[in-house]
Design a protein around this motif. Structure first.
Motif, PDB file in Angstrom:
ATOM      1  N   TYR A 217       0.954  -1.080   0.026  1.00 41.10           N
ATOM      2  CA  TYR A 217      -0.025   0.120   0.082  1.00 41.10           C
ATOM      3  C   TYR A 217       0.483   1.852  -0.369  1.00 41.10           C
ATOM      4  N   LYS A 218       0.820   2.205  -1.089  1.00 41.80           N
ATOM      5  CA  LYS A 218       1.498   3.430  -0.812  1.00 41.80           C
ATOM      6  C   LYS A 218       0.544   4.395  -0.924  1.00 41.80           C
ATOM      7  N   GLY A 220      -0.969   7.974  -0.572  1.00 39.66           N
ATOM      8  CA  GLY A 220      -1.425   8.922  -2.471  1.00 39.66           C
ATOM      9  C   GLY A 220      -1.357   7.717  -2.922  1.00 39.66           C
ATOM     10  N   GLN A 221      -1.501   6.459  -2.823  1.00 33.52           N
ATOM     11  CA  GLN A 221      -2.278   5.561  -4.061  1.00 33.52           C
ATOM     12  C   GLN A 221      -3.024   4.914  -3.783  1.00 33.52           C
ATOM     13  N   ALA A 222      -4.099   4.897  -4.519  1.00 34.63           N
ATOM     14  CA  ALA A 222      -5.449   3.916  -4.287  1.00 34.63           C
ATOM     15  C   ALA A 222      -4.692   1.915  -3.567  1.00 34.63           C
ATOM     16  N   PRO A 224      -4.034  -2.190  -4.539  1.00 37.26           N
ATOM     17  CA  PRO A 224      -4.102  -2.595  -5.370  1.00 37.26           C
ATOM     18  C   PRO A 224      -5.450  -3.424  -5.177  1.00 37.26           C
ATOM     19  N   ASP A 245      -1.562   8.298   4.893  1.00 37.17           N
ATOM     20  CA  ASP A 245      -0.559   8.287   4.816  1.00 37.17           C
ATOM     21  C   ASP A 245       0.601   8.684   5.558  1.00 37.17           C
ATOM     22  N   THR A 249       3.667   5.422   4.273  1.00 34.75           N
ATOM     23  CA  THR A 249       4.786   6.453   4.642  1.00 34.75           C
ATOM     24  C   THR A 249       6.596   6.055   5.291  1.00 34.75           C
ATOM     25  N   GLN A 252       6.794   2.507   4.095  1.00 30.14           N
ATOM     26  CA  GLN A 252       8.190   2.098   3.068  1.00 30.14           C
ATOM     27  C   GLN A 252       9.463   2.264   3.530  1.00 30.14           C
TER      28      GLN A 252
END
Length: 336
Positions: A217-218, A220-222, A224, A245, A249, A252
């Motif tokens: 899960y990134k 700022g991104q929807a 998967p 977020d 973050t 990551q």
């Protein structure tokens, strides 16, 4: 696969334990569930955890079917009682003597076994005297329907009271099943020290934080497509607390640490909970056999102290440590 003693008992379990919450009887078709169980057996997992409430009893049935033909003595099968099941009538919930006695019989029938190795109180029942609950568990053990007793998401004080009564009644309460991960550490301040003192081990659920610690899960991104965060049958609600977020973050930032150890981020997350000497097993689920094969590689991994410190630094104040969360998230009355 490596094995650990469960609490102050002679029972050994696989330190990677296969759990079927949110998958069997719900998110995963039965044939795929059977393939996942077969994959678990093939990689050396011998311990399987379920509950009567999962998919309203269907998860137990799927697991029982999948294990048919296996040598029973070579397996450790766990299940639980508390949440509403069946038609969800006024006595189809809680830890009363009536519900425990009826529930264990139903679980054994669905699991196709004469006994479970561990029978667990899935939550603390505020509406039943603890003495009644513990007497019922003592009788379940004496009847040979369960070998040991455990609890799930009980506070340190509740565990202490339960252990005291179990000793009086002549059976062993040997385990606690809480949520525990790099991001959710609420058991460390009170539950773990109390459990160490009393000879109780942790069997931890959600060591990968519902998939967040995989790094997929990134920020700022929807999410998967097809991931737990997009599942409308319970997955998305269970994961939403981690889907900020800030947390994504920080997660990551764990990738370089995983790389140094030659692990995926998921394997790092499972290995991390197993560094705690009060943890007997990490529960891992799967919607595909490959996930089982990958997660089991966390067994036997040692994370050096300097990398454990780096993990703490990376996650910082994204970690939840408040022991009061166990009480805050517990049902205050029986759910209906």
């Amino acid at each position: 696969m490596e094995f650990r003693y469960l609490g102050n008992s002679g029972l050994k379990i696989s330190e990677i334990t296969y759990g079927n919450w949110l998958t069997h009887g719900s998110q995963v078709e039965n044939d795929v569930a059977a393939q996942c169980v077969r994959a678990a057996l093939d990689v050396g997992i011998t311990t399987f955890d379920t509950a009567d409430v999962y998919a309203n009893t269907q998860a137990e049935t799927v697991l029982g079917d999948a294990l048919t033909g296996e040598r029973r003595e070579s397996l450790e099968i766990f299940t639980k009682v508390y949440w509403p099941t069946g038609p969800k009538g006024h006595n189809d919930v809680g830890l009363s003597r009536k519900h425990i006695m009826e529930s264990v019989n139903g679980s054994l029938q669905r699991l196709r076994t004469d006994y479970v190795d561990l029978y667990q109180a899935h939550r603390f029942d505020t509406e039943t005297p603890l003495e009644e609950t513990m007497q019922a568990f003592a009788d379940v053990v004496r009847q040979g329907k369960a070998l040991y007793i455990g609890v799930s998401e009980w506070t340190a004080e509740q565990i202490r009271a339960g252990v005291a009564l179990s000793k009086e009644l002549g059976f062993q309460l040997i385990s606690s099943q809480p949520q525990y991960s790099m991001l959710w550490r609420v058991i460390e301040a009170e539950v773990v020290p109390t459990s160490r003192e009393l000879g109780v081990s942790q069997i931890v659920w959600s060591p990968i934080a519902q998939g967040v610690l995989t790094g997929k899960y990134k920020p700022g991104q929807a999410p998967p497509e097809g991931s737990r965060a997009t599942d409308t049958k319970g997955g998305s609600s269970s994961i939403k607390g981690f889907m900020t977020d800030d947390i994504l973050t920080r997660v990551q930032g764990l990738a370089p640490i995983a790389d140094e150890l030659g692990l995926t981020q998921a394997q790092l997350a499972v290995a991390w909970v197993l560094q705690n000497d009060n943890v007997a097993a990490a529960l891992v689920g799967a919607s595909r056999p490959e996930q089982v094969q990958e997660n089991v590689k966390a067994s036997g991994v040692t994370i050096p102290a300097e990398l454990l410190t780096r993990i703490d630094d990376v996650l910082g104040d994204g970690v939840v440590t408040d022991p009061g969360q166990t009480t805050a998230r517990a049902p205050q009355t029986r759910p209906v």
